[in-house]
Every structure is written in structure tokens, then in C-alpha cells.
Design an enzyme around this catalytic site. Structure first.
Site, PDB file in Angstrom:
ATOM      1  N   ILE A 101     -25.814 -29.174  -3.346  1.00  0.00           N
ATOM      2  CA  ILE A 101     -26.823 -29.608  -2.394  1.00  0.00           C
ATOM      3  C   ILE A 101     -27.771 -28.457  -2.071  1.00  0.00           C
ATOM      4  CG2 ILE A 101     -25.263 -29.121  -0.453  1.00  0.00           C
ATOM      5  CD1 ILE A 101     -26.554 -31.514   1.036  1.00  0.00           C
ATOM      6  N   CYS A 102     -29.010 -28.805  -1.729  1.00  0.00           N
ATOM      7  CA  CYS A 102     -30.015 -27.870  -1.226  1.00  0.00           C
ATOM      8  C   CYS A 102     -30.426 -26.869  -2.304  1.00  0.00           C
ATOM      9  CB  CYS A 102     -29.479 -27.198   0.038  1.00  0.00           C
ATOM     10  SG  CYS A 102     -30.683 -26.269   1.003  1.00  0.00           S
ATOM     11  N   ALA A 103     -30.153 -25.594  -2.137  1.00  0.00           N
ATOM     12  CA  ALA A 103     -30.487 -24.581  -3.135  1.00  0.00           C
ATOM     13  C   ALA A 103     -29.416 -24.461  -4.210  1.00  0.00           C
ATOM     14  CB  ALA A 103     -30.700 -23.228  -2.458  1.00  0.00           C
ATOM     15  N   TYR A 122     -33.362 -28.912  -2.850  1.00  0.00           N
ATOM     16  CA  TYR A 122     -34.361 -28.580  -1.845  1.00  0.00           C
ATOM     17  C   TYR A 122     -35.686 -28.431  -2.588  1.00  0.00           C
ATOM     18  CZ  TYR A 122     -36.282 -26.652   2.420  1.00  0.00           C
ATOM     19  OH  TYR A 122     -37.023 -26.464   3.559  1.00  0.00           O
ATOM     20  N   SER A 150     -28.058 -33.180  -4.156  1.00  0.00           N
ATOM     21  CA  SER A 150     -28.688 -33.654  -2.927  1.00  0.00           C
ATOM     22  C   SER A 150     -29.708 -32.637  -2.437  1.00  0.00           C
ATOM     23  CB  SER A 150     -27.604 -33.908  -1.870  1.00  0.00           C
ATOM     24  OG  SER A 150     -28.128 -34.544  -0.735  1.00  0.00           O
TER      25      SER A 150
END
Length: 185
Positions: A101-103, A122, A150
Site C-alpha cells: 500500500i501507498c509507497a 500513492y 492500494s
């Protein structure tokens, strides 16, 4: 019972890490958190997390899922860890689940695990480190085979619920989600 590894690096995004750990445990899934070393983890907003063990202690163990929380510099630390890279590649070769998720999807990309796949992250993270043939999808959660990605802290609950569904089925996901009393949007 499914087993999940959540590697925790200094500077990880605590909202993502804690949401993933909490919701998977609510679903009755065994979650093991592992620090890259034996120190407490100071997350990106200063929250201190105490991993269950170290990455060295679980490096040879098989998991149904390895899920990477994002945040910076946490994702940078995950990406730089050769032990984790080997674990992720072994996980993929065995056909088991990987999630980020994210980075943290950049960790999967740098390990060659997003080549030819659909993924999200992200905004801008995967632009700086594109994987050959990867298709960026602007969605909260993207599942491509056994890889789930995500976007960021705001999608952490949807991400964790998707992980529950992948490991334990839709009925278990619905049961956990109902108990959370999330409003319908």
C-alpha cells in the site's frame, strides 16, 4: 489458519500498518509483525510500534501473505533490504499472496514483481519507478492475480478488507466489516 507477515520498517505509515494488523487479526488470521532489526519501530508520525519478532527470525518461514505498509522513509528501507527482496521473490515463485500500500508498491516493482501487471500506489510513486509493462490503475485497491495494491492511508481499511476476502472469503470479510459499523457511502 492463514498466516501473514507484516514487515515494519523505521518510518512506516502507522495508520496503514495498524489498520492492516488489526483487521486481519479481527478476522482470525495469524499476523506476525517483523522489524528489520531488533529495535522498536518509530513510524512516520512518531508512533512507536513493537514488532513481534525480527525479519531474520522469520526469513525462512512460509506465509500465505506478505503485506507491506507504505510511508516514507519506511518503504525506502523495505526496498533496500535484500532479505525482504528474497522473501518477496520466493513468495511470488510459490504462488502465494503479496500486497503493498501507498509507497510500498515500489518495493514490489523494484523486485520485478509488478512487471506486466496492473497495480496502484500513492500518486506518483510508481511513475518514478515504473515496472516493464505495468499498467497503473487509479483505484483504491487493485488485485491482479495474487498481488494486491492500494493507494494510501485513506484506503487502508478497504485494502485490509480485501486482504481478508482473499485469505478467508467474502463471508468473513463481510462479518468483519459489519462489526466495524462503517457507514455506507
Amino acid at each position: 489458519m492463514a498466516t501473514v507477515l507484516v514487515p515494519l520498517a523505521q518510518g512506516c505509515e502507522e495508520l496503514e500498518a495498524v489498520t492492516i494488523i488489526d483487521l486481519l487479526r479481527r478476522a482470525g488470521i495469524e499476523v506476525i509483525t517483523a522489524g528489520l532489526d531488533d529495535r522498536p519501530v518509530r513510524a512516520s508520525r512518531g508512533t512507536v510500534l513493537l514488532p513481534d519478532t525480527t525479519l531474520d527470525a522469520v526469513a525462512d518461514r512460509d506465509f500465505d501473505l506478505i503485506v507491506l505498509p507504505g510511508g516514507l522513509p519506511g518503504a525506502d528501507h523495505l526496498e533496500a533490504d535484500s532479505r525482504l527482496r528474497q522473501m518477496l521473490q520466493r513468495q511470488a515463485e510459490a504462488g502465494r499472496y503479496l500486497a503493498a500500500i501507498c509507497a510500498a508498491p515500489k518495493v514490489l516493482a523494484s523486485a520485478g514483481l509488478l512487471d506486466g501487471r496492473e497495480a496502484t500506489s500513492y500518486p506518483g510513486v510508481l511513475d518514478r519507478q515504473p515496472a516493464p509493462g505495468m499498467r497503473y490503475i487509479d483505484a483504491p485497491v487493485v488485485t491482479d492475480g495474487r498481488i494486491i495494491t492500494s493507494k494510501g492511508p485513506g484506503t487502508a481499511m478497504d485494502f485490509a478488507l480485501s486482504l481478508i476476502e482473499a485469505l478467508a472469503g467474502r463471508a468473513r470479510r463481510d462479518e468483519v466489516e459489519a462489526a466495524l459499523q462503517r457507514p455506507s457511502c
